[in-house]
Every structure is written in structure tokens, then in C-alpha cells.
Design a protein around this motif. Structure first.
Motif, short mmCIF file in Angstrom:
data_model
loop_
_atom_site.label_atom_id
_atom_site.label_comp_id
_atom_site.label_asym_id
_atom_site.label_seq_id
_atom_site.Cartn_x
_atom_site.Cartn_y
_atom_site.Cartn_z
N ALA A 23 0.83 -1.20 0.00
CA ALA A 23 0.00 0.00 0.00
C ALA A 23 0.87 1.26 0.00
CB ALA A 23 -0.93 -0.01 1.21
N LEU A 24 1.94 1.22 0.78
CA LEU A 24 2.85 2.36 0.82
C LEU A 24 3.61 2.52 -0.49
CD1 LEU A 24 4.30 2.00 4.45
CD2 LEU A 24 2.64 3.68 3.63
N SER A 25 3.89 1.39 -1.15
CA SER A 25 4.62 1.46 -2.42
C SER A 25 3.78 2.10 -3.52
CB SER A 25 5.06 0.07 -2.87
OG SER A 25 3.96 -0.69 -3.36
N ARG A 26 2.45 1.94 -3.42
CA ARG A 26 1.50 2.48 -4.40
C ARG A 26 1.72 1.92 -5.80
NH1 ARG A 26 0.92 8.94 -2.79
NH2 ARG A 26 0.26 8.59 -0.63
N ARG A 27 2.40 0.81 -5.87
CA ARG A 27 2.61 0.15 -7.17
C ARG A 27 1.46 -0.83 -7.42
NH1 ARG A 27 7.62 0.59 -9.62
NH2 ARG A 27 7.11 -1.30 -10.80
N ARG A 28 0.71 -0.59 -8.49
CA ARG A 28 -0.46 -1.40 -8.78
C ARG A 28 -0.09 -2.88 -8.93
NH1 ARG A 28 -3.29 -3.21 -13.32
NH2 ARG A 28 -5.56 -3.31 -13.03
N GLU A 29 1.08 -3.15 -9.53
CA GLU A 29 1.51 -4.52 -9.74
C GLU A 29 1.64 -5.27 -8.41
OE1 GLU A 29 5.58 -6.85 -11.25
OE2 GLU A 29 5.44 -4.66 -11.32
N TYR A 30 2.28 -4.64 -7.43
CA TYR A 30 2.47 -5.29 -6.13
C TYR A 30 1.16 -5.43 -5.36
CZ TYR A 30 7.50 -4.67 -6.82
OH TYR A 30 8.78 -4.72 -7.30
N ILE A 31 0.29 -4.43 -5.49
CA ILE A 31 -1.00 -4.49 -4.79
C ILE A 31 -1.83 -5.65 -5.33
CG2 ILE A 31 -3.19 -3.28 -4.43
CD1 ILE A 31 -1.57 -0.65 -4.43
N LEU A 32 -1.85 -5.83 -6.65
CA LEU A 32 -2.62 -6.92 -7.24
C LEU A 32 -2.03 -8.27 -6.85
CD1 LEU A 32 -3.37 -5.49 -10.81
CD2 LEU A 32 -4.98 -5.82 -8.93
N ARG A 33 -0.71 -8.34 -6.80
CA ARG A 33 -0.07 -9.60 -6.39
C ARG A 33 -0.41 -9.93 -4.94
NH1 ARG A 33 6.11 -9.89 -8.82
NH2 ARG A 33 5.55 -9.80 -11.05
N TRP A 34 -0.43 -8.92 -4.09
CA TRP A 34 -0.78 -9.16 -2.69
C TRP A 34 -2.21 -9.67 -2.59
CZ3 TRP A 34 -4.57 -7.49 0.60
CH2 TRP A 34 -4.41 -7.81 1.94
N CYS A 35 -3.11 -9.12 -3.36
CA CYS A 35 -4.51 -9.57 -3.34
C CYS A 35 -4.60 -11.04 -3.76
CB CYS A 35 -5.36 -8.70 -4.27
SG CYS A 35 -5.59 -7.00 -3.70
N ALA A 36 -3.83 -11.42 -4.78
CA ALA A 36 -3.83 -12.81 -5.23
C ALA A 36 -3.31 -13.73 -4.13
CB ALA A 36 -2.98 -12.95 -6.49
N TRP A 37 -2.25 -13.34 -3.44
CA TRP A 37 -1.70 -14.17 -2.36
C TRP A 37 -2.66 -14.21 -1.17
CZ3 TRP A 37 1.33 -17.71 -3.52
CH2 TRP A 37 2.38 -17.54 -4.42
N ALA A 38 -3.38 -13.13 -0.92
CA ALA A 38 -4.33 -13.11 0.20
C ALA A 38 -5.44 -14.14 -0.01
CB ALA A 38 -4.94 -11.71 0.35
N VAL A 39 -5.74 -14.45 -1.26
CA VAL A 39 -6.73 -15.49 -1.56
C VAL A 39 -6.08 -16.87 -1.57
CG1 VAL A 39 -8.32 -16.35 -3.31
CG2 VAL A 39 -8.18 -13.89 -2.86
N ALA A 40 -4.88 -16.95 -2.14
CA ALA A 40 -4.23 -18.25 -2.33
C ALA A 40 -3.74 -18.86 -1.03
CB ALA A 40 -3.06 -18.11 -3.31
N VAL A 41 -3.19 -18.05 -0.13
CA VAL A 41 -2.57 -18.60 1.08
C VAL A 41 -3.56 -19.39 1.93
CG1 VAL A 41 -1.55 -17.95 3.31
CG2 VAL A 41 -0.65 -16.99 1.19
N PRO A 42 -4.76 -18.87 2.23
CA PRO A 42 -5.71 -19.68 3.02
C PRO A 42 -6.09 -20.99 2.34
CG PRO A 42 -6.39 -17.38 2.99
CD PRO A 42 -5.29 -17.51 1.98
N VAL A 43 -6.19 -20.97 1.01
CA VAL A 43 -6.54 -22.20 0.29
C VAL A 43 -5.43 -23.24 0.45
CG1 VAL A 43 -6.96 -23.19 -2.00
CG2 VAL A 43 -7.98 -20.99 -1.37
N VAL A 44 -4.19 -22.81 0.29
CA VAL A 44 -3.06 -23.73 0.42
C VAL A 44 -2.97 -24.28 1.83
CG1 VAL A 44 -0.54 -23.90 0.34
CG2 VAL A 44 -1.77 -22.66 -1.45
#
Length: 267
Positions: A23-44
Motif C-alpha cells: 500500500a505504501l509502495s502504491r505500485r499497482r503490480e504489487y498491490i494486485l499480487r498481494w490480493c492474489a496471495w491473500a486469496v491463495a494462502v488460506p486455500v493452500v
């Protein structure tokens, strides 16, 4: 030795800290990646917490998605993709239900994908189809490590994720010589930064052993280069476009697949 339940607080903390950082980086690429991991980690975590059966189901599902992306990436005909998807799904089940038969199952898997272009009598494109099919089996077979390595697979999943992120940040910040012509954007500084962060993650998770450390340090960059070579040969930038900020699942798992292969070889 690592226990799946013990990792959950670390993962939660890492997701929170990572969310603040991106969020502090404000880089859209990193924010989208974090969202993907936020979904993937609980599943794994949920799949591995369920035991070998859950791990086999997760590995099979991931393998089928990877095959779909790989088939589109390399323009494999539909029958070849179908055969590859079936055998890639069977391998984790064999690792769960009949691990002693894995060598036979692996040989049968290679023969099955080889028979598709052979039986269709493809004299023009048969060799390419056979080679890509065999490569697909070899590339995705290490997903059996999700079953065979047990909780250590979760530690590697976390460590590889940290390695990839640290390598990206380190390479951007430090610069320096390029890693390989296969991936000119990757830097040696990023490789070293990522390896240090990944090995530190194994220590924190109480999963540090020499075989896993070697698998992580060497497998992560080599896996990334392998996919870069395949994508360059196919003339594409990403394996797919459906995964937010990451292209496709293969773009996220390329390092982990090679790490799992080395871990299985060394442990």
C-alpha cells in the motif's frame, strides 16, 4: 520440525505486513499480487492442514491449471493437453495412495503423452508435440512434493514466495549485472537478496535443513529462467492473463516447481 498449524500466525503476520508495504509502495503490480496471495494462502494452508489427501487434491488441481496454461502457451493440440492434464492429476494421487509405485506411474505418464501424437500419425508436428508433452510431465511432476514432503512443502511455498518478492525489490533497488539473457530484467543482486530472505524464512519457520536450503537457493532462480526460456521460445510475455498482477499461475509457480524438484531429489 515444522507443523502446518504453527505457520498460520507467521503467514497472517506476513500478509498484514506485506499489505502495508505494498500500500505504501502504491505500485499497482504489487498491490494486485498481494490480493492474489491473500486469496491463495488460506486455500493452500487449508488443503495441507487436511493431510495427504488434501495435499494431493491441491496438487492435482494446480497441475491441471498449469497444464491448461502450458497448452495454450505452447499451442499444443487439445488431445495432447487432455492427456497431459490427466497424467499430471494422477501423479499426486499416486504419491498419496501408492508412493512405492511412483516410478512406474511416471513412466506410464510419459508413454501416455507420447502415444497421442504417435497414434494420430502426425508426421509434420509429431516430434514437437511429443517433446512438449514429455517436458510437461517432467515440469509438473514435482507437484507430488506437495504430498511427499508434508509440512515442509508449506515452508517451501512460503519461502519461495518471500524469495520472489525480495528478489524483485532487491533487483530494482540495487541493480547490477543481469542474471541471464533469458530474463534481462533479473539481476544477480535480486537473486542474492531473494536467497537471503528465503533462507531466513526457512530459519524462522524452523524448517532449515541443508537439502531444503540448497533447493531454495538454486531452484528459485533456475525455475524462473526455465519458464522465461519457454515463454521466449513461444513468443509471449506471460503464461496467461487471468491472475491479477501475475499473468498466470505458471508465472507464480515457476520457481516453486523447480524448488520442489530439487527438494525431492535431495531429501
Amino acid at each position: 520440525m515444522i507443523v502446518v498449524g504453527d505457520v498460520i500466525p507467521y503467514l497472517a503476520g506476513a500478509l498484514v505486513a506485506g499489505g502495508i508495504a505494498v500500500a505504501l509502495s502504491r505500485r499497482r503490480e504489487y498491490i494486485l499480487r498481494w490480493c492474489a496471495w491473500a486469496v491463495a494462502v488460506p486455500v493452500v494452508v487449508a488443503a495441507l492442514y487436511a493431510g495427504p489427501g488434501g495435499a494431493a487434491g491441491l496438487a492435482a488441481a494446480v497441475g491441471v491449471v498449469c497444464v491448461i496454461e502450458y497448452g495454450l502457451l505452447t499451442r499444443l493440440p487439445l488431445p495432447d493437453r487432455a492427456a497431459l492434464a490427466v497424467v499430471v492429476a494422477i501423479l499426486p494421487a499416486a504419491a498419496w495412495l501408492a508412493p512405492s509405485q511412483l516410478p512406474r506411474v511416471f513412466i506410464a505418464a510419459v508413454l501416455a503423452v507420447a502415444l497421442v501424437p504417435l497414434l494420430t500419425g502426425d508426421a509434420v508436428d509429431g516430434l514437437r508435440r511429443l517433446s512438449l508433452g514429455a517436458l510437461g510431465v517432467a515440469w509438473f511432476a514435482p507437484l507430488i512434493g506437495v504430498v511427499l514432503l508434508g509440512p515442509a512443502a508449506l515452508a517451501l511455498f512460503v519461502a519461495v514466495s518471500v524469495t520472489d518478492i525480495a528478489a524483485s525489490f532487491g533487483g530494482r533497488m540495487l541493480g547490477g549485472p543481469a542474471l541471464s539473457p533469458l530474463s534481462p530484467a533479473k539481476r544477480w543482486s535480486g537473486v542474492l537478496t531473494g536467497a537471503a530472505a528465503g533462507l531466513g524464512t526457512l530459519v524462522v519457520l524452523d524448517a532449515f535443513t541443508l537439502p531444503l536450503a540448497i533447493a531454495l537457493a538454486f531452484g528459485a532462480p533456475l525455475g524462473d529462467l526455465l519458464e522465461s526460456m519457454i515463454k521466449r521460445g513461444s513468443g509471449v510475455k506471460d503464461s496467461a492473463s487471468w491472475l491479477a498482477g501475475a499473468g498466470g499461475l505458471l508465472d507464480r509457480l515457476d520457481s516453486l516447481l523447480f524448488v520442489l524438484a530439487l527438494a525431492l531429489l535431495l531429501t
